[in-house]
Design a protein around this motif. Structure first.
Motif, PDB file in Angstrom:
ATOM      1  N   VAL A 131       0.764  -0.914   0.007  1.00  0.00           N
ATOM      2  CA  VAL A 131       0.157   0.115   0.299  1.00  0.00           C
ATOM      3  C   VAL A 131       1.293   0.926   0.287  1.00  0.00           C
ATOM      4  CG1 VAL A 131      -1.653   1.064   1.063  1.00  0.00           C
ATOM      5  CG2 VAL A 131      -1.974  -1.285   0.709  1.00  0.00           C
ATOM      6  N   ALA A 132       0.853   2.646  -0.450  1.00  0.00           N
ATOM      7  CA  ALA A 132       1.660   3.172  -0.850  1.00  0.00           C
ATOM      8  C   ALA A 132       1.118   4.234   0.331  1.00  0.00           C
ATOM      9  CB  ALA A 132       0.497   4.042  -2.448  1.00  0.00           C
ATOM     10  N   ASP A 133       2.296   5.091   0.924  1.00  0.00           N
ATOM     11  CA  ASP A 133       2.340   5.427   1.629  1.00  0.00           C
ATOM     12  C   ASP A 133       0.941   6.853   1.672  1.00  0.00           C
ATOM     13  OD1 ASP A 133       4.303   4.949   2.875  1.00  0.00           O
ATOM     14  OD2 ASP A 133       5.670   6.077   2.512  1.00  0.00           O
ATOM     15  N   ARG A 155      -1.963   6.348   1.163  1.00  0.00           N
ATOM     16  CA  ARG A 155      -3.816   5.455   1.363  1.00  0.00           C
ATOM     17  C   ARG A 155      -4.253   4.926   3.120  1.00  0.00           C
ATOM     18  NH1 ARG A 155      -4.441   1.597  -3.509  1.00  0.00           N
ATOM     19  NH2 ARG A 155      -6.024   1.647  -3.729  1.00  0.00           N
ATOM     20  N   ARG A 185      -3.375   5.084   7.903  1.00  0.00           N
ATOM     21  CA  ARG A 185      -4.197   5.853   7.731  1.00  0.00           C
ATOM     22  C   ARG A 185      -5.067   4.208   7.996  1.00  0.00           C
ATOM     23  NH1 ARG A 185      -5.024   9.693   3.129  1.00  0.00           N
ATOM     24  NH2 ARG A 185      -6.050  10.472   4.494  1.00  0.00           N
ATOM     25  N   THR A 207     -15.298   6.009   2.869  1.00  0.00           N
ATOM     26  CA  THR A 207     -13.747   6.489   2.135  1.00  0.00           C
ATOM     27  C   THR A 207     -13.846   6.402   0.517  1.00  0.00           C
ATOM     28  OG1 THR A 207     -12.952   3.960   2.130  1.00  0.00           O
ATOM     29  CG2 THR A 207     -12.865   6.066   3.835  1.00  0.00           C
ATOM     30  N   HIS A 219     -11.084   5.395  -2.825  1.00  0.00           N
ATOM     31  CA  HIS A 219     -10.053   5.623  -3.486  1.00  0.00           C
ATOM     32  C   HIS A 219      -9.421   4.370  -2.276  1.00  0.00           C
ATOM     33  CE1 HIS A 219     -11.231   8.097  -6.567  1.00  0.00           C
ATOM     34  NE2 HIS A 219     -11.124   8.909  -6.038  1.00  0.00           N
ATOM     35  N   ALA A 220     -10.538   3.778  -0.875  1.00  0.00           N
ATOM     36  CA  ALA A 220      -9.689   2.886   0.148  1.00  0.00           C
ATOM     37  C   ALA A 220      -9.701   1.762  -0.820  1.00  0.00           C
ATOM     38  CB  ALA A 220     -10.206   3.113   0.742  1.00  0.00           C
ATOM     39  N   ASP A 263      -9.037  -1.890  -5.459  1.00  0.00           N
ATOM     40  CA  ASP A 263      -8.716  -3.084  -4.598  1.00  0.00           C
ATOM     41  C   ASP A 263      -8.874  -3.180  -3.311  1.00  0.00           C
ATOM     42  OD1 ASP A 263      -6.761  -2.378  -6.718  1.00  0.00           O
ATOM     43  OD2 ASP A 263      -5.757  -0.351  -5.275  1.00  0.00           O
TER      44      ASP A 263
END
Length: 389
Positions: free
Chosen positions: A95-97, A99, A121, A154, A156-157, A190
């Motif tokens: 997971v990108a920072d 996100r 997050r 939420t 784009h989680a 995702d």
């Protein structure tokens, strides 16, 4: 019928008076006396909530946080902590920072707690107000909201979900469209979904990877990972074997699966259930220099077993018949026997009294279909030291 907590019950249990009562109250095992003791501490209105919480904490002790609040169903359905922590580590790696990772079926907060340990997050949501109130007490400071998993709060989680695997009547479900909520109804793209190990994976074509996870020898779940969470060129099938004491190993379908079929050697090895259910027996065998007894049989054989595994030292073997097996066990003075069956129409509990066991020794009997016939392997059970990697 388990006790039904209310939100005011949770409010009391998290108050100073409730916490003091929980610290002071120790059930003694006599239901009538325990109820009377709870009533003396907190009065009639809150006695049942106090007693149920103390009993559930006792059940959770040693495998889940024993100072948490639970409902009976939430405790029964809770993801084992080592499994949740494993999933959190996998997500942290991909997971990108910055996100958000959103557990849309957070219940009382096990996954949220594990995710929050490695990710910055994290959001948890649930429709049940009681479980959500408990989660707020169990994971203080977590971002928790009441919401339907199918109507995300939420954007784009990365979504984590553990749909209910039983109907309201308690029947276990096997199809994804029978789960609550159905995985197909969850927001994407995702997504990682925890499901039952017996799921027909052909019914979830969106899953890029199916991961079978076991803990301490028991298969706990099949985790379905969408393509965006599996690095390019990653496996389609993975077996993850965890131990509460630490360690463990993984096998994937990218591993070598060169595995001969041979006659029995000095040892029989029964791979972990996650390896078997993931269809990775040959890959596991190739890693450890083992061979198959039969192309359709999960039991493996070799001159030595892998470290950290339960294996069977073969003492003698031959075609299976009740008479021959009874004579062999009598000659070896076997009075206690573990019977394991693969591919043979034999019920161990019905066979055992027919063997007329007597003697001071113990043995394991493996009954397996090899080729066209059933064979019996009389063995010594050994747990080899060390830990596999």
């Amino acid at each position: 019928m388990p006790f039904a907590f209310s939100v005011p019950d949770v409010g009391f249990l998290t108050s100073g008076a409730g916490r003091a009562a929980l610290a002071a109250f120790v059930p003694g095992g006599d239901p009538l006396r325990d109820v009377a003791a709870a009533r003396r501490l907190v009065g009639e209105e809150r006695a049942a909530a106090l007693l149920e919480t103390a009993l559930l904490r006792s059940r959770a002790s040693g495998r889940l946080p024993d100072d948490w609040l639970w409902t009976a169903d939430a405790l029964e359905q809770a993801t084992a902590l080592p499994v949740a922590e494993h999933r959190a580590r996998r997500l942290a790696a991909v997971v990108a920072d910055g996100r958000v990772v959103h557990d849309v079926t957070c219940s009382v907060g096990v996954e949220v707690a594990a995710l929050s340990g490695v990710l910055d997050r994290v959001v948890g949501s649930d429709l049940d107000p009681v479980r959500l109130a408990m989660a707020r007490a169990n994971v203080p400071g977590a971002w928790l909201v009441r919401a339907d998993a199918r109507a995300p709060v939420t954007r784009h989680a990365v979504v984590v979900a553990d749909p209910a695997r039983r109907t309201a009547s308690g029947r276990r479900v096997r199809r994804p469209d029978e789960m609550t909520p159905p995985p197909a109804s969850l927001p994407g793209p995702d997504l990682v979904v925890s499901t039952a190990p017996g799921l027909d994976f052909a019914l979830v074509p969106w899953a890029r990877e199916v991961e079978l996870v076991s803990l301490d020898g028991g298969v706990r779940e099949a985790a379905l990972w969408s393509a965006g969470l599996v690095p390019g060129g990653g496996p389609r099938r993975r077996a993850t074997v965890l131990r509460s004491s630490g360690g463990g190993y993984e096998v994937t379908d990218l591993d070598d699966d060169t595995c001969p079929v041979t006659d029995v050697d000095q040892w029989l090895v029964d791979p972990d259930g996650a390896v078997v259910r993931a269809g990775l027996v040959r890959h596991y065998a190739a890693r450890h220099g083992l061979a198959q007894l039969d192309p359709h049989l999960a039991y493996l054989t070799g001159p030595r077993p892998p470290s950290g595994t339960r294996a069977f030292r073969v003492l003698e073997h031959g075609p299976f018949s009740e008479k021959t097996l009874r004579q062999t066990l009598r000659r070896r003075e076997v009075g206690r026997v573990e019977i394991l069956v693969r591919g043979v129409d034999v019920e161990p509990d019905r066979l055992r009294p027919k063997l007329k066991l007597a003697g001071p020794c113990a043995a394991a009997v493996v009954l397996a279909r090899v080729g066209r016939g059933a064979r019996a392997f009389v063995c010594e059970t050994v747990t080899t030291p060390g830990s596999q990697r």
